[in-house]
Structure formats: structure tokens, C-alpha cells
Scaffold this motif. Structure first.
Motif, mmCIF file in Angstrom:
data_model
loop_
_atom_site.group_PDB
_atom_site.id
_atom_site.type_symbol
_atom_site.label_atom_id
_atom_site.label_comp_id
_atom_site.label_asym_id
_atom_site.label_seq_id
_atom_site.Cartn_x
_atom_site.Cartn_y
_atom_site.Cartn_z
ATOM 1 N N ALA A 1 0.828 -1.209 0.000
ATOM 2 C CA ALA A 1 0.000 0.000 0.000
ATOM 3 C C ALA A 1 0.857 1.252 0.000
ATOM 4 N N GLY A 2 0.928 1.907 -1.150
ATOM 5 C CA GLY A 2 1.607 3.195 -1.243
ATOM 6 C C GLY A 2 0.620 4.142 -1.905
ATOM 7 N N SER A 3 0.525 3.999 -3.239
ATOM 8 C CA SER A 3 -0.511 4.743 -3.956
ATOM 9 C C SER A 3 -1.893 4.286 -3.505
ATOM 10 N N ASP A 4 -2.038 2.962 -3.346
ATOM 11 C CA ASP A 4 -3.323 2.400 -2.912
ATOM 12 C C ASP A 4 -3.374 2.451 -1.388
ATOM 13 N N ALA A 5 -3.543 3.673 -0.881
ATOM 14 C CA ALA A 5 -3.443 3.895 0.567
ATOM 15 C C ALA A 5 -4.483 3.098 1.343
ATOM 16 N N ALA A 6 -5.606 2.795 0.704
ATOM 17 C CA ALA A 6 -6.684 2.081 1.399
ATOM 18 C C ALA A 6 -6.341 0.614 1.649
ATOM 19 N N PHE B 1 -5.470 11.388 7.289
ATOM 20 C CA PHE B 1 -4.229 11.240 6.534
ATOM 21 C C PHE B 1 -4.334 11.896 5.153
ATOM 22 N N MET B 2 -5.492 11.783 4.510
ATOM 23 C CA MET B 2 -5.652 12.417 3.186
ATOM 24 C C MET B 2 -5.593 13.940 3.323
ATOM 25 N N GLN B 3 -6.227 14.471 4.364
ATOM 26 C CA GLN B 3 -6.194 15.932 4.571
ATOM 27 C C GLN B 3 -4.765 16.390 4.876
ATOM 28 N N GLY C 1 0.743 18.621 2.926
ATOM 29 C CA GLY C 1 2.103 18.177 2.613
ATOM 30 C C GLY C 1 2.452 18.427 1.155
ATOM 31 N N ARG C 2 1.494 18.184 0.280
ATOM 32 C CA ARG C 2 1.747 18.349 -1.159
ATOM 33 C C ARG C 2 1.976 19.817 -1.518
ATOM 34 N N LEU C 3 1.293 20.702 -0.823
ATOM 35 C CA LEU C 3 1.529 22.134 -1.055
ATOM 36 C C LEU C 3 2.958 22.502 -0.638
ATOM 37 N N PHE D 1 -8.784 23.086 -0.735
ATOM 38 C CA PHE D 1 -7.577 23.258 -1.556
ATOM 39 C C PHE D 1 -6.990 21.926 -2.036
ATOM 40 N N THR D 2 -7.769 20.859 -1.979
ATOM 41 C CA THR D 2 -7.260 19.542 -2.413
ATOM 42 C C THR D 2 -6.779 19.595 -3.857
ATOM 43 N N LEU D 3 -7.590 20.163 -4.725
ATOM 44 C CA LEU D 3 -7.232 20.276 -6.152
ATOM 45 C C LEU D 3 -5.945 21.091 -6.311
ATOM 46 N N GLU E 1 1.236 10.226 -10.843
ATOM 47 C CA GLU E 1 0.080 9.532 -11.428
ATOM 48 C C GLU E 1 -1.127 9.683 -10.480
ATOM 49 N N ILE E 2 -0.859 9.565 -9.161
ATOM 50 C CA ILE E 2 -1.946 9.759 -8.176
ATOM 51 C C ILE E 2 -2.439 11.208 -8.203
ATOM 52 N N GLN E 3 -1.510 12.166 -8.361
ATOM 53 C CA GLN E 3 -1.954 13.575 -8.399
ATOM 54 C C GLN E 3 -2.909 13.802 -9.577
ATOM 55 N N LEU F 1 -19.112 12.492 -12.415
ATOM 56 C CA LEU F 1 -18.223 11.363 -12.706
ATOM 57 C C LEU F 1 -17.334 11.099 -11.499
ATOM 58 N N ARG F 2 -17.156 9.838 -11.148
ATOM 59 C CA ARG F 2 -16.245 9.471 -10.061
ATOM 60 C C ARG F 2 -15.008 8.835 -10.689
ATOM 61 N N VAL F 3 -13.860 9.439 -10.466
ATOM 62 C CA VAL F 3 -12.614 8.939 -11.062
ATOM 63 C C VAL F 3 -12.062 7.827 -10.177
ATOM 64 N N ARG F 4 -11.808 6.671 -10.763
ATOM 65 C CA ARG F 4 -11.272 5.530 -10.001
ATOM 66 C C ARG F 4 -9.789 5.371 -10.319
ATOM 67 N N PRO F 5 -9.005 5.035 -9.303
ATOM 68 C CA PRO F 5 -7.567 4.846 -9.554
ATOM 69 C C PRO F 5 -7.323 3.672 -10.511
HETATM 70 N N1 COS Z 1 -9.612 15.156 1.898
HETATM 71 C C1 COS Z 1 -10.707 14.690 2.556
HETATM 72 N N2 COS Z 1 -11.284 13.498 2.268
HETATM 73 C C2 COS Z 1 -10.727 12.758 1.283
HETATM 74 C C3 COS Z 1 -9.586 13.177 0.572
HETATM 75 C C4 COS Z 1 -9.028 14.438 0.920
HETATM 76 N N3 COS Z 1 -7.951 14.906 0.287
HETATM 77 N N4 COS Z 1 -9.261 12.232 -0.328
HETATM 78 C C5 COS Z 1 -10.168 11.243 -0.203
HETATM 79 N N5 COS Z 1 -11.050 11.560 0.775
HETATM 80 C C6 COS Z 1 -12.214 10.793 1.204
HETATM 81 C C7 COS Z 1 -13.197 10.618 0.044
HETATM 82 O O1 COS Z 1 -14.085 11.718 -0.033
HETATM 83 C C8 COS Z 1 -13.873 9.318 0.386
HETATM 84 O O2 COS Z 1 -14.923 9.523 1.318
HETATM 85 P P1 COS Z 1 -16.488 9.526 0.818
HETATM 86 O O3 COS Z 1 -16.704 8.323 0.000
HETATM 87 O O4 COS Z 1 -17.222 9.536 2.108
HETATM 88 O O5 COS Z 1 -16.641 10.787 0.030
HETATM 89 C C9 COS Z 1 -12.814 8.522 1.106
HETATM 90 O O6 COS Z 1 -11.814 9.452 1.517
HETATM 91 C C10 COS Z 1 -12.174 7.502 0.199
HETATM 92 O O7 COS Z 1 -11.700 8.200 -0.952
HETATM 93 P P2 COS Z 1 -11.514 7.485 -2.359
HETATM 94 O O8 COS Z 1 -12.727 6.646 -2.663
HETATM 95 O O9 COS Z 1 -11.141 8.527 -3.344
HETATM 96 O O10 COS Z 1 -10.314 6.484 -2.021
HETATM 97 P P3 COS Z 1 -9.418 5.595 -2.965
HETATM 98 O O11 COS Z 1 -9.115 4.356 -2.235
HETATM 99 O O12 COS Z 1 -10.083 5.501 -4.300
HETATM 100 O O13 COS Z 1 -8.029 6.387 -3.097
HETATM 101 C C11 COS Z 1 -6.471 8.112 -3.587
HETATM 102 C C12 COS Z 1 -7.922 7.722 -3.275
HETATM 103 C C13 COS Z 1 -5.839 7.322 -4.700
HETATM 104 C C14 COS Z 1 -6.527 9.598 -3.973
HETATM 105 C C15 COS Z 1 -5.670 7.965 -2.267
HETATM 106 O O14 COS Z 1 -5.521 6.600 -1.950
HETATM 107 C C16 COS Z 1 -4.288 8.589 -2.326
HETATM 108 O O15 COS Z 1 -4.138 9.806 -2.190
HETATM 109 N N6 COS Z 1 -3.257 7.757 -2.511
HETATM 110 C C17 COS Z 1 -1.885 8.203 -2.457
HETATM 111 C C18 COS Z 1 -1.389 8.153 -1.050
HETATM 112 C C19 COS Z 1 -0.036 8.768 -0.947
HETATM 113 O O16 COS Z 1 0.135 9.949 -1.129
HETATM 114 N N7 COS Z 1 0.957 7.928 -0.628
HETATM 115 C C20 COS Z 1 2.292 8.397 -0.488
HETATM 116 C C21 COS Z 1 2.834 7.911 0.789
HETATM 117 S S1 COS Z 1 2.532 8.940 2.124
HETATM 118 S S2 COS Z 1 4.003 10.244 2.062
#
Ligand code: COS
Length: 388
Positions: free
Chosen positions: A130-135, A236-238, A243-245, A313-315, A368-370, A384-388
Motif C-alpha cells: 500500500a503506497g498509492s493504494d493507501a486504502a 491522513f488524506m487531509q 504536505g503536497r503544497l 484546496f485539495t485540487l 500519477e496519483i496527483q 463522474l467518479r474517477v477511479r484509480p
Molecule cells: N480530503 C478529505 N477526504 C478525502 C480526501 C481528501 N484529500 N481524499 C479522499 N477523501 C475521502 C473521500 O471523499 C472518500 O470519502 P467519501 O466516500 O465519504 O466521500 C474517502 O476518503 C475515500 O476516498 P476514495 O474513494 O477517493 O479512495 P481511494 O481508495 O479511491 O483512493 C487516492 C484515493 C488514490 C486519492 C488515495 O488513496 C491517495 O491519495 N493515494 C496516495 C497516497 C499517498 O500519497 N501515498 C504516499 C505515501 S505517504 S508520504
């Protein structure tokens, strides 16, 4: 939007520039050559209040918010990507996870010493599967009364070998997945069962230590859950958004340094009777680099303004990271080309900058994740919901 940089922040930039020139520049080459984090430098960063820049003063920070943090990261990125990576992992994501998700007791006990630089933080998400696939993390935290028992491993953790505190993402309920089944914890280095595993040998940012973390039934008090049980993925996503900024700001500094080096060399190096800066081929490289730097500077500081004015500011953060990392690599590559054989020499900083820049396209979410994050944000209003 107010693009005026307040006087406090202008003075802060001057102070940081001075610190970086006197303390960071001399350490940068040595850390790269020997492949270690200079802890004397880290101590000096702490003494100068540079390890808690965005956090409020009540938590030991400098109270300079995201704008101040971006200024710091830009100035560090100008001179030493390794030092920017140390600060990014500590302040930008490690301590930031506690600031964004933690309660007041955690902020007093953990964030405050981190912001003061008395302790060093790391952010532990990535695992073998799990890196890109954080879940898809497998590290498991099982509740046992008023504590959790954490088992698993994390890899490629920036600051792993030097950190005292780790923000760790673990599965608490495998049935719920990322929507309620993932929890963030604060783990202390001294906790029984915790250890540092393999230390990486990297092509660049060799002054920033990276390692595996091993959790062998580490007992963590329930009080160390960051925020709510099950809210860890969102926290962690927030955290990664900010961190990305910061990473984009560090890339801005790297590109700016490359431009300045390019211009200096082009003005002094004479070929065919004139400075090479007289040639259109070189001028266009300089013009393209300057154009991209202007674009990134606007992106970074506008995004900092969005953060500081509590807007989404996620985008924008993903755009800063994506554009900034690719642009910094391009800028440094052009600077190396302008310098010719000198640029390729290990005696000159450009080859280190060239190796260091490459990681920004990979860590804190690959580019690629960005693109997935950006497409997801842009396409959401269209249903549309974008899937990885
Ligand atoms: N802020 C707040 N909530 C967020 C979010 C963010 N930036 N990104 C995702 N979420 C929420 C989503 O809204 C979703 O919740 P809801 O369904 O209730 O809306 C939930 O988290 C799951 O999101 P999603 O379905 O998009 O998850 P995915 O498993 O499809 O993965 C990506 C999303 C690919 C964007 C994520 O796994 C990712 O950023 N991966 C990269 C991780 C990374 O940076 N790794 C590097 C190592 S750490 S230095």
C-alpha cells in the motif's frame, strides 16, 4: 484574494534565507556525500523556531500559518532538498496529522514538543502492499481494553531513523474499509515492540533518512488515537493535501536556484566570442524556466492563501505538487545542460540537485496519483467518479 505578503512574513523570509545560507548550504554537500541526516543542523532548525512554523504559538509554533511554511519550504528547497524533506516529513505531515486531527491533550503532549523541535516526527502510511493504494494497508490495530495492539510494517518512511514520534495509519475494522475502518495513532519510538527496520540507500535526498518501521505487537494507549476511531484515512488524506503544497513550495525553490545558476553561468561563459547567454537557444531555456517559475509561484502562494482562509484546496495542492515537481526537474535539467560538462561534475551542486529533484515526482503521492486526484476534483461536478 490578497497577494500582499505581510511584513512579518517578509522579515521571516529574510531570516530564513540568512539561516539557510549560513547553516544549511555548508551541510548540504556533506550530507549528500555521506548519506546521513545532520542532527546538528536539525537542532539548529529547532533553535531558530523552524520546525513548527505553521502551528499556533499556543502549541509551540511560530504562528506563521501555511504562508510562512511555504516561504520556509521554498527557501530550503533553494539550497537543500534533503533538509526540505526532513522538515516536510516532520512539520508538513508528521506533526500536521496531530494538528489537524488530534485533540487538545494530544496537542499539548505531542504537538507542542514537535513544534518546538524537541522531538522529531514522521508520517507512516506506506506499506509493502500500500503506497498509492493507501486504502490497502495491512497494519492492524486491535483494541484491548483501553489500549490498542499494533502489528505490521511500514516502508519508505522519511525521517524513520531519526524520528521520536510517528503518526501511523492502521486498520481497526477490516469490514469497514476506509470509511470507518482505518484509524490514525501516535506511536512513540520507545514503545515496546517498535523498531526501525531496513534503512534505504537512495539516489538522491541522501541527507534525508528513510527506513522501514516494524510494529511487533506495539501497545499504544487508546488516548493516542488521533481524532475519532475510524477517521484515520480522512485525517491522513487531509494531511497529505497540506504536505503536497509544501512540497510544491520546495520545488519552487529548487527551480529558482536552477534559474539563477543558469543565468549566472550564461552571462559568464564565453563561446564563439560572446557569452552563451547571447544565444537564443540559451535565452529560450531561461525564458521557459522563468515562465514556469512565475506560474508555480502564483499557484503555491494562492494555495497557501486558500489554506489560511479555510477554503478547500485539495485540487490546488495536487496541482502544486504535480506541476512543481515536473517543472523543478525540467528547470534543473535545463540548468545542467547550460552548464555542460561542469553541470555533470560531482564538484558542482547541479548533479545533486538533479538527483534530489526526481523524488518529488514520486513521494507524497506519485504524480500519477496527483492526476487522479485532479481529474476527480475537476470531474466531480459532472457526476463522474474517477477511479484509480
Ligand atoms: N480530503 C478529505 N477526504 C478525502 C480526501 C481528501 N484529500 N481524499 C479522499 N477523501 C475521502 C473521500 O471523499 C472518500 O470519502 P467519501 O466516500 O465519504 O466521500 C474517502 O476518503 C475515500 O476516498 P476514495 O474513494 O477517493 O479512495 P481511494 O481508495 O479511491 O483512493 C487516492 C484515493 C488514490 C486519492 C488515495 O488513496 C491517495 O491519495 N493515494 C496516495 C497516497 C499517498 O500519497 N501515498 C504516499 C505515501 S505517504 S508520504
Amino acid at each position: 484574494m490578497d497577494f500582499t505578503i505581510p511584513k512579518t512574513h517578509q522579515l521571516f523570509r529574510r531570516m530564513v534565507r540568512d539561516f539557510v545560507e549560513h547553516e544549511v548550504r555548508p551541510a548540504a554537500k556533506k550530507m549528500d556525500a555521506l548519506g546521513y541526516s545532520d542532527m546538528d543542523l536539525v537542532r539548529k532548525l529547532a533553535e531558530n523556531g523552524l520546525l513548527g512554523v505553521p502551528f499556533p504559538q499556543e502549541y509551540g509554533g511560530a504562528g506563521l500559518r501555511e504562508l510562512g511554511y511555504c516561504i520556509l519550504m521554498e527557501e530550503l528547497g533553494r539550497v537543500c532538498t534533503s533538509t526540505a524533506a526532513i522538515v516536510g516529513a516532520h512539520t508538513g505531515i508528521g506533526a500536521m496529522a496531530i494538528y489537524l486531527g488530534g485533540d487538545e491533550a494530544q496537542k499539548a503532549k505531542y504537538l507542542t514538543p514537535l513544534a518546538r523541535g524537541e522531538r522529531i516526527a514522521a508520517f507512516a502510511l506506506t506499506e509493502p502492499d500500500a503506497g498509492s493504494d493507501a486504502a490497502n494497508i495491512k497494519t492492524r490495530a486491535v483494541r484491548d481494553g483501553n489500549r490498542y495492539i499494533i502489528t505490521g510494517s511500514k516502508i519508505y518512511i522519511t525521517n524513520g531513523p531519526i524520528a521520536d514520534l510517528f503518526a501511523v495509519m492502521a486498520v481497526t475494522d477490516p469490514h469497514l474499509g476506509v470509511r470507518g475502518g482505518v484509524t490514525a495513532f501516535i506511536v512513540e519510538r520507545e514503545m515496546a515492540g517498535f523498531s526501525i527496520g531496513t534503512v534505504e540507500h537512495k539516489m538522491g535526498i541522501r541527507g534525508s533518512a528513510t527506513s522501514e518501521l516494524v510494529f511487533d505487537e506495539v501497545i499504544v494507549p487508546a488516548a493516542n488515537v488521533i481524532g475519532q476511531v475510524g477517521a484515520g484515512f480522512i485525517t491522513f488524506m487531509q494531511t497529505l493535501d497540506t504536505g503536497r503544497l509544501g512540497l510544491g513550495a520546495a520545488c519552487l525553490g529548487g527551480a529558482q536556484a536552477a534559474l539563477e545558476m543558469m543565468c549566472r553561468y550564461a552571462a559568464g561563459r564565453v563561446q564563439f566570442g560572446t557569452p552563451i547567454g547571447d544565444k537564443q537557444s540559451i535565452q529560450w531555456m531561461i525564458a521557459d524556466t522563468a515562465t514556469e517559475i512565475e506560474a508555480l509561484r502564483s499557484l503555491v502562494y494562492r494555495t497557501a492563501w486558500l489554506v489560511d482562509s479555510h477554503q478547500p484546496f485539495t485540487l490546488e495542492a495536487a496541482v502544486c505538487k504535480l506541476f512543481g515537481s515536473e517543472m523543478a526537474s525540467r528547470a534543473i535539467d535545463r540548468a545542467l545542460q547550460v552548464h555542460g560538462a561542469l553541470g555533470y561534475s560531482r564538484d558542482f551542486p547541479l548533479e545533486r540537485m538533479w538527483r534530489d529533484a526526481r523524488i518529488a515526482e514520486i513521494f507524497e503521492g506519485t504524480n500519477e496519483i496527483q492526476r487522479i486526484v485532479i481529474a476527480g476534483q475537476v470531474l466531480r461536478p459532472y457526476g463522474l467518479r474517477v477511479r484509480p
